[in-house]
Design a protein around this motif. Structure first.
Motif, PDB file in Angstrom:
ATOM      1  N   TRP A 100      48.069  23.919   7.910  1.00 26.58           N
ATOM      2  CA  TRP A 100      48.007  22.724   8.744  1.00 26.58           C
ATOM      3  C   TRP A 100      47.278  22.972  10.056  1.00 26.58           C
ATOM      4  CZ3 TRP A 100      50.071  23.272  13.574  1.00 26.58           C
ATOM      5  CH2 TRP A 100      50.991  24.312  13.765  1.00 26.58           C
ATOM      6  N   TRP A 128      41.562  22.304  13.113  1.00 30.60           N
ATOM      7  CA  TRP A 128      41.096  21.158  13.869  1.00 30.60           C
ATOM      8  C   TRP A 128      39.582  21.249  14.118  1.00 30.60           C
ATOM      9  CZ3 TRP A 128      45.100  24.344  15.548  1.00 30.60           C
ATOM     10  CH2 TRP A 128      46.399  23.822  15.362  1.00 30.60           C
ATOM     11  N   GLY A 161      51.887  20.236  16.055  1.00 29.31           N
ATOM     12  CA  GLY A 161      51.814  20.504  14.630  1.00 29.31           C
ATOM     13  C   GLY A 161      53.057  21.172  14.088  1.00 29.31           C
ATOM     14  N   ASP A 180      50.733  16.590   7.310  1.00 33.38           N
ATOM     15  CA  ASP A 180      51.181  17.641   8.203  1.00 33.38           C
ATOM     16  C   ASP A 180      50.270  17.798   9.409  1.00 33.38           C
ATOM     17  OD1 ASP A 180      48.944  18.575   6.927  1.00 33.38           O
ATOM     18  OD2 ASP A 180      49.771  20.543   6.423  1.00 33.38           O
ATOM     19  N   LEU A 226      49.966  16.149  12.336  1.00 34.02           N
ATOM     20  CA  LEU A 226      50.547  16.062  13.669  1.00 34.02           C
ATOM     21  C   LEU A 226      51.952  15.477  13.572  1.00 34.02           C
ATOM     22  CD1 LEU A 226      49.176  16.885  16.327  1.00 34.02           C
ATOM     23  CD2 LEU A 226      48.763  14.480  16.777  1.00 34.02           C
TER      24      LEU A 226
END
Length: 329
Positions: free
Chosen positions: A109, A112, A166, A198, A200
């Motif tokens: 996860w 970004w 997260g 997952d 945020l």
């Protein structure tokens, strides 16, 4: 700043108004280094290439921003590197670039695409710095329960706040610069819109926080009783330390903690830790050389690139809390 063997000639040749003036100032610093001085790779020896680390203060913000952008974009060659940012990618004509980063130690996860802004528009807070990667690992490694209320100071591009959110915690990411804050808001919105379940799970808000402005401090203080205050690469001079002392006196609750991850430029962070003790706070300093297994980041497809390794070496982590039985100021 990293500066290689040909640094003096390179800086002296960098022309064009302000950049040339800044280059001349850096050349003077390099020229003052005595023969046989200690370098990053040890004492100088004939015929060997060495790297010198120098810290330069440039009082003119415009000149400092111009040099930083030219260096990060590679316009001054490979002999000069700004110590701290994790990417040297080029900015477009609007001063924008995207840096992709994932933190494998935290899980799938933790990935970004961060929009970054050049220093001319957003000063140094518009890019992602190596110490924020270290802080992201600390916040991302916090247990999911109990849920924490986290306040990040000087959040920049938002990496550490995204890692904490997260993990499921409630986060307020703050910065004092308007351009940096706008870019931070963009990155938070982009992460929220990714559509992954997952992406945020925690609540992530943004706010402007100018440390010396009482109105800003009061607005942030009304938002939550924070369990954890955090920041990376903040304590680089006395005024920064004084600002943090003001913030902690107002926002550090009786059962809360604060954590700061610093490169400890010229010992300012250690001096600040001593002043925090004088303020009656409990302070713990942790300094350690991190291995590549401790801090892992894939930046633009490269695992632990050179800039990340150089900028995150031997961080000083400062934990702060109030003594038992004490009250907020």
């Amino acid at each position: 700043v990293f500066c290689g063997g040909a640094g003096r000639q390179l800086l002296g040749a960098a022309g064009g108004g302000g950049a040339g003036q800044t280059a001349g100032a850096l050349s003077a610093v390099l020229a003052a280094a005595p023969a046989g001085s200690q370098t990053r790779n040890g004492p100088k020896e004939g015929g060997k290439k060495h790297t010198m680390i120098v810290e330069v203060t440039i009082k003119d913000p415009e000149l400092a921003a111009r040099l930083m952008d030219m260096t990060m974009a590679g316009l001054l060659g490979d002999q000069l590197t700004v110590l701290g940012p994790i990417s040297d990618g080029r900015f477009d004509g609007d001063g924008v670039r995207t840096t992709s980063i994932s933190l494998p130690n935290l899980g799938r996860w933790a990935s970004w695409h961060l929009r970054e802004r050049d220093a001319v528009h957003c000063n140094e807070g518009g890019v992602t710095w190596a110490m924020s990667v270290v802080l992201a690992h600390i916040l991302g490694a916090q247990p999911e329960y109990p849920r924490l209320s986290v306040l990040e100071l000087g959040a920049g591009t938002g990496l550490a706040s995204l890692a904490a959110a997260g993990r499921g915690h409630s986060v307020m990411a703050t910065d004092r610069d308007g351009c940096v804050l706008e870019n931070l808001q963009h990155n938070v919105q982009a992460a929220s819109a990714e559509g992954r379940g997952d992406a945020l799970p925690g609540r992530l808000r943004t706010a402007r926080l100018r440390w010396a402005v009482a109105e800003d401090r009061e607005a942030v203080g009304r938002a939550s009783d924070f369990d954890l205050l955090a920041g990376a690469d903040l304590i680089y001079d006395r005024p920064q330390c004084d600002g943090i002392r003001i913030l902690l006196s107002h926002l550090l609750g009786a059962r809360a903690e604060a954590v700061f991850v610093e490169r400890d430029r010229l010992g300012h962070a250690r001096l600040c830790a001593a002043r925090l003790r004088e303020d009656g706070l409990e302070v713990e300093e942790v300094e350690q050389a991190l291995s590549e297994s401790d801090i892992q980041a894939v930046v633009n497809g490269n695992l632990n690139p050179r800039l990340l390794r150089a900028g995150s070496a031997s961080p000083l982590t400062i934990w702060v809390r109030r003594p038992p039985g004490s009250a907020e100021a």
